[in-house]
Design an enzyme around this catalytic site. Structure first.
Site, mmCIF file in Angstrom:
data_model
loop_
_atom_site.group_PDB
_atom_site.id
_atom_site.type_symbol
_atom_site.label_atom_id
_atom_site.label_comp_id
_atom_site.label_asym_id
_atom_site.label_seq_id
_atom_site.Cartn_x
_atom_site.Cartn_y
_atom_site.Cartn_z
ATOM 1 N N THR A 128 56.346 11.647 32.218
ATOM 2 C CA THR A 128 56.697 12.677 31.230
ATOM 3 C C THR A 128 55.810 13.905 31.340
ATOM 4 O O THR A 128 56.280 15.047 31.341
ATOM 5 C CB THR A 128 56.588 12.102 29.808
ATOM 6 O OG1 THR A 128 57.461 10.984 29.681
ATOM 7 C CG2 THR A 128 56.945 13.151 28.764
ATOM 8 N N GLN A 157 62.725 11.578 30.699
ATOM 9 C CA GLN A 157 62.058 12.662 29.980
ATOM 10 C C GLN A 157 61.903 13.868 30.897
ATOM 11 O O GLN A 157 61.570 13.733 32.077
ATOM 12 C CB GLN A 157 60.686 12.203 29.484
ATOM 13 C CG GLN A 157 60.739 11.058 28.492
ATOM 14 C CD GLN A 157 60.655 9.685 29.138
ATOM 15 O OE1 GLN A 157 61.050 9.515 30.298
ATOM 16 N NE2 GLN A 157 60.149 8.709 28.409
ATOM 17 N N ASP A 180 62.690 15.356 25.247
ATOM 18 C CA ASP A 180 61.308 15.848 25.296
ATOM 19 C C ASP A 180 61.218 17.309 25.734
ATOM 20 O O ASP A 180 60.370 17.685 26.552
ATOM 21 C CB ASP A 180 60.445 14.975 26.218
ATOM 22 C CG ASP A 180 60.252 13.565 25.689
ATOM 23 O OD1 ASP A 180 60.796 13.257 24.619
ATOM 24 O OD2 ASP A 180 59.563 12.781 26.350
ATOM 25 N N ASP A 203 63.856 13.044 20.691
ATOM 26 C CA ASP A 203 62.453 13.408 20.445
ATOM 27 C C ASP A 203 62.127 14.752 21.090
ATOM 28 O O ASP A 203 61.062 14.922 21.711
ATOM 29 C CB ASP A 203 61.516 12.337 21.008
ATOM 30 C CG ASP A 203 61.791 10.947 20.454
ATOM 31 O OD1 ASP A 203 62.279 10.842 19.319
ATOM 32 O OD2 ASP A 203 61.532 9.961 21.172
ATOM 33 N N ARG A 259 60.978 10.637 13.874
ATOM 34 C CA ARG A 259 60.384 9.309 13.848
ATOM 35 C C ARG A 259 58.945 9.442 14.332
ATOM 36 O O ARG A 259 58.647 10.259 15.216
ATOM 37 C CB ARG A 259 61.168 8.328 14.721
ATOM 38 C CG ARG A 259 61.325 8.734 16.179
ATOM 39 C CD ARG A 259 62.046 7.660 16.963
ATOM 40 N NE ARG A 259 62.215 8.034 18.377
ATOM 41 C CZ ARG A 259 62.592 7.171 19.327
ATOM 42 N NH1 ARG A 259 62.830 5.909 19.012
ATOM 43 N NH2 ARG A 259 62.728 7.565 20.576
ATOM 44 N N TRP A 261 55.879 9.037 16.381
ATOM 45 C CA TRP A 261 55.480 8.544 17.687
ATOM 46 C C TRP A 261 54.186 7.732 17.567
ATOM 47 O O TRP A 261 53.972 6.753 18.278
ATOM 48 C CB TRP A 261 55.310 9.738 18.621
ATOM 49 C CG TRP A 261 54.943 9.414 20.032
ATOM 50 C CD1 TRP A 261 55.150 8.234 20.695
ATOM 51 C CD2 TRP A 261 54.318 10.289 20.969
ATOM 52 N NE1 TRP A 261 54.682 8.331 21.992
ATOM 53 C CE2 TRP A 261 54.165 9.587 22.184
ATOM 54 C CE3 TRP A 261 53.881 11.617 20.906
ATOM 55 C CZ2 TRP A 261 53.584 10.157 23.312
ATOM 56 C CZ3 TRP A 261 53.314 12.189 22.030
ATOM 57 C CH2 TRP A 261 53.169 11.452 23.215
#
Length: 343
Positions: A128, A157, A180, A203, A259, A261
């Site tokens: 990532t 990601q 991401d 996310d 949410r 992480w």
């Protein structure tokens, strides 16, 4: 104070294109011109960044003409007070196509480790945090009138903008990607997004930094989660979305505001427009135990997704009195006072 600040920001943004147009003054020694067609001093943004003097104590503009620049751009930590200003937000594009599951060629690894891995027949994945299109390690950097894109396929990601520096401003920019898209990667750093467009799937705004999003459009491209904050326990503020508009693609049916992480993730939506695709419960726990520490809040939102009757019990609806303390001055007083005003 808040209304006055918002008005000043709005007025300054009206002048944004004028500033961009006048930035291409070749006689100004503090302006570097980048043009993909060869009509500037440089053909790539990387070349212009490389000639900037370390730790400059004055404002320097890199003016980027319309065009598509395929670059993996790093602004190193020894630079500061640089503004990257595009000629046209939608037509000045910095793009790359790395994603987390690409097999590395070893260029990021020390020679000894690379040789060892290759001898074992093991080639590691990019991951990532190396998938970025633009990474900003420096402080006091402004991006304006630009599109930053990671156009990798949905194979993992794929970060468009990765920040490490403090006191970073993003004005009238677009951040395009899937999973991401925006990684705010350093605890205790302060980021200010004004009138930006941010899109993604899962996310797509994540990390530990303190970031204020003012009058931004947040576009959800898939059924998933908008934010994944990892705010440290000792940091008072994480992500604050103020006067923003959340939108969703036609095929999207359910979206969570966020949410956590990590434990203590902080996210606040206030004075925002929320679409019907926002789940009635609003927030997801990621791991059940994080319900006990997550700092998830809302205030004075509107739209079909703003109904609070079925929100999870571990989120909060703030009072007007509580939000009076949530100002740019207070939020960005982590280390020293910083009150950003869009140029």
């Amino acid at each position: 104070m808040h209304k006055l600040l918002t008005t000043l920001i709005a007025l300054s943004l009206l002048c944004c294109n004028i500033v961009a147009a006048t930035a291409a003054n070749y006689d100004n020694p503090d302006t570097l011109v980048v043009a993909r067609d060869g009509t500037g001093q440089f053909r790539t943004v990387t070349e212009a960044v490389e000639v900037c003097r370390a730790f400059m104590d004055y404002h320097k503009v890199i003016f980027i003409k319309k065009g598509t620049y395929k670059e993996k751009l790093i602004i190193p930590q020894w630079l500061q007070n640089i503004e990257l200003c595009g000629e046209d937000r939608d037509l000045t594009v910095i793009t790359y196509d790395d994603h987390a599951n690409i097999t590395m060629d070893g260029s990021f690894w020390p020679k000894e480790l690379k040789d060892q891995l290759l001898a074992m027949g093991d080639r590691p994945k990019l991951g990532t945090f190396r998938s970025f299109t633009v990474r900003i390690d420096a402080n006091n950097i402004t991006l304006k009138n630009l599109t930053i894109e990671n156009n990798a396929a949905r194979l993992g990601q794929a970060v468009a903008i990765h920040t490490q520096g403090d006191r970073l401003k993003f004005v009238n920019c677009r951040f395009l990607g899937h999973q991401d898209t925006v990684y705010t990667g350093m605890p205790g750093t302060r980021l200010y997004f004004s009138s930006c467009y941010i899109e993604g799937t899962t996310d797509f705004i994540f990390g530990p930094s303190t970031a204020w999003f003012e009058q931004c459009v947040i576009h959800c491209k898939a059924n998933s989660y908008i934010t994944a904050a990892s705010t440290p326990k000792e940091i008072m503020y994480g992500y604050i979305f103020n006067n923003c508009t959340v939108t969703a693609a036609p095929n999207v049916e359910k979206v969570y505001l966020g949410r956590p992480w990590r434990d203590y993730g902080y996210t606040l939506f206030m004075n925002c427009e929320l679409p019907a695709q926002i789940r009635p419960e609003g927030w997801h726990h990621w791991q059940k135990e994080r319900e006990q520490t997550a700092r998830y809040m809302e205030y004075n939102n509107r739209g079909p997704g703003a109904a609070t009757g079925q929100r999870v019990g571990w989120s909060r609806q703030l009072s007007k009195k509580e939000t009076q303390q949530i100002t740019l001055e207070n939020v960005f007083s982590l280390k020293s006072e910083w009150k950003p005003v869009a140029p």
